[in-house]
Design a protein around this motif. Structure first.
Motif, PDB file in Angstrom:
ATOM      1  N   ASP A   8       0.861  -1.202   0.079  1.00  0.00           N
ATOM      2  CA  ASP A   8       0.080  -0.166   0.035  1.00  0.00           C
ATOM      3  C   ASP A   8       0.781   1.058   0.013  1.00  0.00           C
ATOM      4  O   ASP A   8       0.316   2.139  -0.274  1.00  0.00           O
ATOM      5  CB  ASP A   8      -0.903   0.012   1.363  1.00  0.00           C
ATOM      6  N   ARG A  10       2.980   3.595  -1.418  1.00  0.00           N
ATOM      7  CA  ARG A  10       3.100   3.704  -2.967  1.00  0.00           C
ATOM      8  C   ARG A  10       3.936   5.280  -2.887  1.00  0.00           C
ATOM      9  O   ARG A  10       4.430   5.594  -4.156  1.00  0.00           O
ATOM     10  CB  ARG A  10       2.177   3.699  -3.745  1.00  0.00           C
ATOM     11  N   ASN A  11       3.692   6.090  -1.846  1.00  0.00           N
ATOM     12  CA  ASN A  11       4.203   7.397  -2.242  1.00  0.00           C
ATOM     13  C   ASN A  11       5.356   7.814  -0.972  1.00  0.00           C
ATOM     14  O   ASN A  11       5.032   7.550   0.081  1.00  0.00           O
ATOM     15  CB  ASN A  11       3.232   8.315  -1.998  1.00  0.00           C
ATOM     16  N   TRP A  39       7.585   5.938   3.573  1.00  0.00           N
ATOM     17  CA  TRP A  39       6.688   5.701   2.269  1.00  0.00           C
ATOM     18  C   TRP A  39       5.341   5.542   2.919  1.00  0.00           C
ATOM     19  O   TRP A  39       5.147   5.241   4.125  1.00  0.00           O
ATOM     20  CB  TRP A  39       7.122   4.218   1.739  1.00  0.00           C
ATOM     21  N   GLU A  41       0.700   5.352   2.199  1.00  0.00           N
ATOM     22  CA  GLU A  41      -0.553   5.345   1.500  1.00  0.00           C
ATOM     23  C   GLU A  41      -1.271   6.796   1.497  1.00  0.00           C
ATOM     24  O   GLU A  41      -1.424   7.281   2.644  1.00  0.00           O
ATOM     25  CB  GLU A  41      -1.431   4.355   2.199  1.00  0.00           C
TER      26      GLU A  41
END
Length: 111
Positions: A8, A10-11, A39, A41
């Protein structure tokens, strides 16, 4: 809400805190100190408009989930892409110290 999984996240975001330092002339300057670059979600929740400083501005609200870490507070900010987000709440949703749920928005941030 389902438990957080590594897939989850991803950013990559930056969590920062304003720090005041003496400027040597009886005043102070404010700089941003980086706390972490986790990182996350990131999910956009909604948008609205608000009058701030006599100007109608759009406000975006985001929900972020990261692995649990201590020291994140509502006075901190999140940098996400080109957006600066003010943290409005930061909670451990299950009480397990596994993840943090952060609600943040663009209200009152500089463009």
């Amino acid at each position: 809400m389902k438990p957080l999984r590594a897939a989850d996240l991803r950013n990559q975001v930056t969590i920062q805190r304003p720090v005041q330092a003496d400027d040597g002339r009886g005043g102070y300057t404010t700089a941003m100190s980086i706390l972490a670059k986790p990182w996350a979600e990131v999910v956009g929740q909604d948008g609205r408009e608000s009058v701030m400083e006599h100007v109608l501005r759009g406000i975006s609200v985001y929900r972020l989930r990261i692995w649990h870490r201590d020291g994140i507070d509502t006075g901190d900010q999140v940098l996400f892409d080109t957006k600066v987000l003010n943290i409005r709440s930061c909670v451990d949703p299950y009480g397990t110290r596994r993840e943090l749920l952060i609600m943040a928005d663009t209200a009152g941030t500089l463009p």
